[in-house]
Design a protein around this motif. Structure first.
Motif, short mmCIF file in Angstrom:
data_model
loop_
_atom_site.label_atom_id
_atom_site.label_comp_id
_atom_site.label_asym_id
_atom_site.label_seq_id
_atom_site.Cartn_x
_atom_site.Cartn_y
_atom_site.Cartn_z
N LEU A 1 0.82 -1.21 0.00
CA LEU A 1 0.00 0.00 0.00
C LEU A 1 0.86 1.26 0.00
N HIS A 2 1.96 1.20 0.70
CA HIS A 2 2.83 2.38 0.79
C HIS A 2 3.67 2.58 -0.48
N VAL A 3 4.33 1.52 -0.93
CA VAL A 3 5.27 1.64 -2.04
C VAL A 3 4.56 1.65 -3.39
N HIS A 4 3.70 0.68 -3.61
CA HIS A 4 3.09 0.54 -4.93
C HIS A 4 1.91 1.48 -5.14
N TYR A 5 1.01 1.54 -4.15
CA TYR A 5 -0.19 2.36 -4.31
C TYR A 5 -0.01 3.77 -3.77
N GLN A 6 1.10 4.03 -3.09
CA GLN A 6 1.46 5.34 -2.58
C GLN A 6 0.37 5.97 -1.72
N LEU A 7 -0.23 5.15 -0.86
CA LEU A 7 -1.22 5.67 0.08
C LEU A 7 -0.49 6.24 1.28
N ASN A 8 -1.07 7.27 1.86
CA ASN A 8 -0.45 7.85 3.06
C ASN A 8 -0.92 7.08 4.30
N GLY A 9 -0.36 7.42 5.44
CA GLY A 9 -0.66 6.71 6.68
C GLY A 9 -2.14 6.72 7.04
N LYS A 10 -2.78 7.85 6.86
CA LYS A 10 -4.21 7.96 7.19
C LYS A 10 -5.05 7.06 6.28
N GLU A 11 -4.75 7.07 4.99
CA GLU A 11 -5.50 6.23 4.05
C GLU A 11 -5.29 4.75 4.35
N MET A 12 -4.05 4.38 4.67
CA MET A 12 -3.78 2.98 5.00
C MET A 12 -4.51 2.58 6.29
N ALA A 13 -4.53 3.47 7.26
CA ALA A 13 -5.22 3.18 8.52
C ALA A 13 -6.71 2.95 8.28
N GLU A 14 -7.32 3.79 7.46
CA GLU A 14 -8.74 3.64 7.15
C GLU A 14 -8.99 2.35 6.38
N LEU A 15 -8.15 2.06 5.41
CA LEU A 15 -8.32 0.87 4.60
C LEU A 15 -8.19 -0.40 5.44
N LEU A 16 -7.23 -0.43 6.35
CA LEU A 16 -6.97 -1.62 7.16
C LEU A 16 -7.78 -1.66 8.45
#
Length: 183
Positions: free
Chosen positions: A139-154
């Motif tokens: 999510l961080h490297v390939h999709y370039q989501l930020n911490g907040k977006e990753m937190a919401e997604l997960l």
């Protein structure tokens, strides 16, 4: 595709929803498939899951609230579908083989080898780390989501995202260092 545009079109008749679905599939289909593959390590399952994701999106367009990006919404649906399949008894009982590498042709031998050897090596190392760390890296490297977006997604706190990302990097580094020591 803007989220407000999608919310507006979600109220449209079914023939308009077909166009929305087609646009979503063209824009995000590869991302959904790649994420499903990355989580399952099986191209056949990634195919099936991608279809399920977009079928679910078609039937639930009106539920998109615009709280996150469309990509985050689709990746969340993908992740939830993957987790549901992995928990199912059917998968545990029926699928006996983890992964089969399909045969195929490559382009020019030396050029292909040098162009992709390092990348392939790193992704193989990434596939060795546990899923919760692997998905954070993707999510961080390939999709370039930020911490907040990753937190919401997960569905985890942002601090947990940062911790997992740190640990994922350390685990990947340890695997790569261990492999360098063997060479």
């Amino acid at each position: 595709m803007e989220s407000s545009y999608l919310r507006y079109l979600a109220q449209a008749p079914d023939h308009d929803k077909d166009a929305i679905l087609e646009e979503l599939m063209n824009s995000y289909g590869n991302d959904v498939w790649n994420f499903a593959y990355f989580l399952t390590r099986r191209p056949d399952m990634a195919d099936d899951l991608s279809q399920e994701v977009f079928l679910s999106v078609y039937h639930n367009l009106f539920r998109f609230r615009g709280d996150c990006s469309i990509k985050s919404w689709l990746l969340t649906i993908t992740r939830n579908k993957v987790l549901k399949v992995k928990r199912s008894a059917f998968l545990r009982k029926v699928i006996l083989v983890d992964y089969v590498i399909p045969g195929g042709h490559t382009r020019s031998a030396e050029a292909e080898m040098f162009d992709r050897a390092d990348t392939r090596h790193i992704w193989q190392a990434v596939m060795q780390i546990p899923l919760r760390f692997r998905e954070i890296l993707l999510l961080h490297v390939h999709y370039q989501l930020n911490g907040k977006e990753m937190a919401e997604l997960l569905g985890i706190p942002e601090a947990t995202v940062k911790t997992r990302l740190y640990r994922a990097r350390r685990k990947l580094e340890a695997i790569l260092d261990k492999e360098k020591g063997r060479e």
